[in-house]
Design a protein around this motif. Structure first.
Motif, short mmCIF file in Angstrom:
data_model
loop_
_atom_site.label_atom_id
_atom_site.label_comp_id
_atom_site.label_asym_id
_atom_site.label_seq_id
_atom_site.Cartn_x
_atom_site.Cartn_y
_atom_site.Cartn_z
N VAL A 1 6.09 10.21 3.63
CA VAL A 1 5.22 9.68 2.58
C VAL A 1 4.64 8.35 3.02
CG1 VAL A 1 6.43 10.83 0.68
CG2 VAL A 1 7.11 8.52 1.35
N LYS A 2 3.50 8.01 2.46
CA LYS A 2 2.89 6.71 2.69
C LYS A 2 3.29 5.81 1.53
CE LYS A 2 -1.62 4.47 3.17
NZ LYS A 2 -3.07 4.73 3.21
N VAL A 3 3.84 4.65 1.84
CA VAL A 3 4.21 3.66 0.83
C VAL A 3 3.29 2.46 1.01
CG1 VAL A 3 6.04 2.20 -0.09
CG2 VAL A 3 6.62 4.44 0.85
N LYS A 4 2.60 2.08 -0.06
CA LYS A 4 1.66 0.95 -0.01
C LYS A 4 2.12 -0.13 -0.96
CE LYS A 4 -3.19 -0.28 -0.63
NZ LYS A 4 -4.53 0.23 -0.93
N ASN A 5 2.24 -1.35 -0.47
CA ASN A 5 2.56 -2.51 -1.29
C ASN A 5 1.28 -2.88 -2.05
OD1 ASN A 5 3.01 -5.10 -2.32
ND2 ASN A 5 4.30 -5.71 -0.61
N LEU A 6 1.30 -2.78 -3.36
CA LEU A 6 0.11 -3.03 -4.17
C LEU A 6 -0.26 -4.50 -4.24
CD1 LEU A 6 0.74 -0.48 -7.06
CD2 LEU A 6 -0.71 -0.21 -5.03
N GLU A 7 0.65 -5.38 -3.87
CA GLU A 7 0.38 -6.82 -3.93
C GLU A 7 -0.36 -7.33 -2.71
OE1 GLU A 7 4.19 -8.58 -4.71
OE2 GLU A 7 4.44 -7.42 -6.55
N ASN A 8 -0.11 -6.73 -1.52
CA ASN A 8 -0.75 -7.25 -0.31
C ASN A 8 -1.53 -6.19 0.47
OD1 ASN A 8 1.18 -5.77 1.09
ND2 ASN A 8 2.46 -7.53 1.55
N GLY A 9 -1.50 -4.94 0.03
CA GLY A 9 -2.26 -3.88 0.67
C GLY A 9 -1.63 -3.29 1.92
N LYS A 10 -0.49 -3.81 2.36
CA LYS A 10 0.17 -3.27 3.55
C LYS A 10 0.76 -1.91 3.23
CE LYS A 10 1.34 -7.74 5.53
NZ LYS A 10 2.43 -8.59 6.04
N VAL B 1 2.91 1.75 5.08
CA VAL B 1 3.71 2.29 6.15
C VAL B 1 4.06 3.73 5.80
CG1 VAL B 1 5.90 1.47 5.21
CG2 VAL B 1 5.71 1.82 7.65
N ILE B 2 4.18 4.57 6.82
CA ILE B 2 4.65 5.95 6.64
C ILE B 2 6.16 5.94 6.80
CG2 ILE B 2 4.55 8.33 7.48
CD1 ILE B 2 1.88 7.37 6.34
N VAL B 3 6.88 6.50 5.84
CA VAL B 3 8.34 6.52 5.89
C VAL B 3 8.85 7.95 5.74
CG1 VAL B 3 8.58 4.17 5.00
CG2 VAL B 3 8.65 6.09 3.42
N LEU B 4 10.04 8.17 6.26
CA LEU B 4 10.72 9.44 6.14
C LEU B 4 11.64 9.42 4.93
CD1 LEU B 4 11.41 12.21 7.50
CD2 LEU B 4 13.28 11.01 8.65
N VAL B 5 11.44 10.34 4.00
CA VAL B 5 12.31 10.46 2.83
C VAL B 5 13.40 11.45 3.20
CG1 VAL B 5 12.46 11.16 0.42
CG2 VAL B 5 10.39 10.02 1.26
N ALA C 1 9.17 -4.63 -4.82
CA ALA C 1 7.72 -4.85 -4.95
C ALA C 1 7.12 -3.67 -5.70
CB ALA C 1 7.08 -4.97 -3.56
N GLN C 2 5.94 -3.87 -6.22
CA GLN C 2 5.18 -2.79 -6.83
C GLN C 2 4.53 -2.00 -5.70
OE1 GLN C 2 4.80 -2.03 -10.22
NE2 GLN C 2 6.50 -3.48 -10.38
N VAL C 3 4.80 -0.71 -5.64
CA VAL C 3 4.27 0.11 -4.55
C VAL C 3 3.64 1.39 -5.09
CG1 VAL C 3 5.97 -0.74 -2.87
CG2 VAL C 3 6.45 1.35 -4.15
N LYS C 4 2.82 2.00 -4.25
CA LYS C 4 2.27 3.32 -4.52
C LYS C 4 2.83 4.25 -3.46
CE LYS C 4 -2.07 5.88 -4.77
NZ LYS C 4 -3.53 5.78 -4.67
N VAL C 5 3.32 5.42 -3.88
CA VAL C 5 3.87 6.40 -2.96
C VAL C 5 2.96 7.61 -2.95
CG1 VAL C 5 5.86 7.84 -2.40
CG2 VAL C 5 6.22 5.60 -3.45
N GLN C 6 2.52 8.02 -1.76
CA GLN C 6 1.61 9.16 -1.61
C GLN C 6 2.23 10.15 -0.65
OE1 GLN C 6 -2.05 7.42 -0.23
NE2 GLN C 6 -3.23 8.90 -1.38
N ASP C 7 2.20 11.43 -0.98
CA ASP C 7 2.71 12.41 -0.01
C ASP C 7 1.77 12.47 1.19
OD1 ASP C 7 0.74 14.56 -0.27
OD2 ASP C 7 1.62 14.93 -2.23
N ARG C 8 2.29 12.93 2.29
CA ARG C 8 1.53 12.92 3.55
C ARG C 8 0.28 13.78 3.47
NH1 ARG C 8 2.85 15.10 9.20
NH2 ARG C 8 1.75 13.63 10.52
#
Length: 65
Positions: free
Chosen positions: A5-14, A16-20, A50-57
């Motif tokens: 999944v892609k995890v995006k920090n909503l506060e700074n826009g960074k 990363v792709i992570v393995l769940v 942090a506030q994040v957005k999680v998106q499937d690959r």
């Protein structure tokens, strides 16, 4: 089966792709727990959350083209 999944920090826009690889999180109202390395790359290691957005690959791939 593990998923990416892609995890995006909503506060700074960074992002990363992570393995769940488990069914957590198991604490509070968290949507996802990430590794220490992922938290560092996302810029919130020292704060802990942090506030994040999680998106499937699949969605990530479709949105990037």
């Amino acid at each position: 089966m593990p998923s990416l999944v892609k995890v995006k920090n909503l506060e700074n826009g960074k992002s990363v792709i992570v393995l769940v690889n488990d069914r957590g999180p198991f604490a509070g109202d968290r949507e996802i727990d990430v590794s220490e390395k992922a938290a560092k790359l996302l810029g919130f290691k020292h704060r802990g959350t942090a506030q994040v957005k999680v998106q499937d690959r699949k969605s990530t791939r479709l949105n990037s083209s």
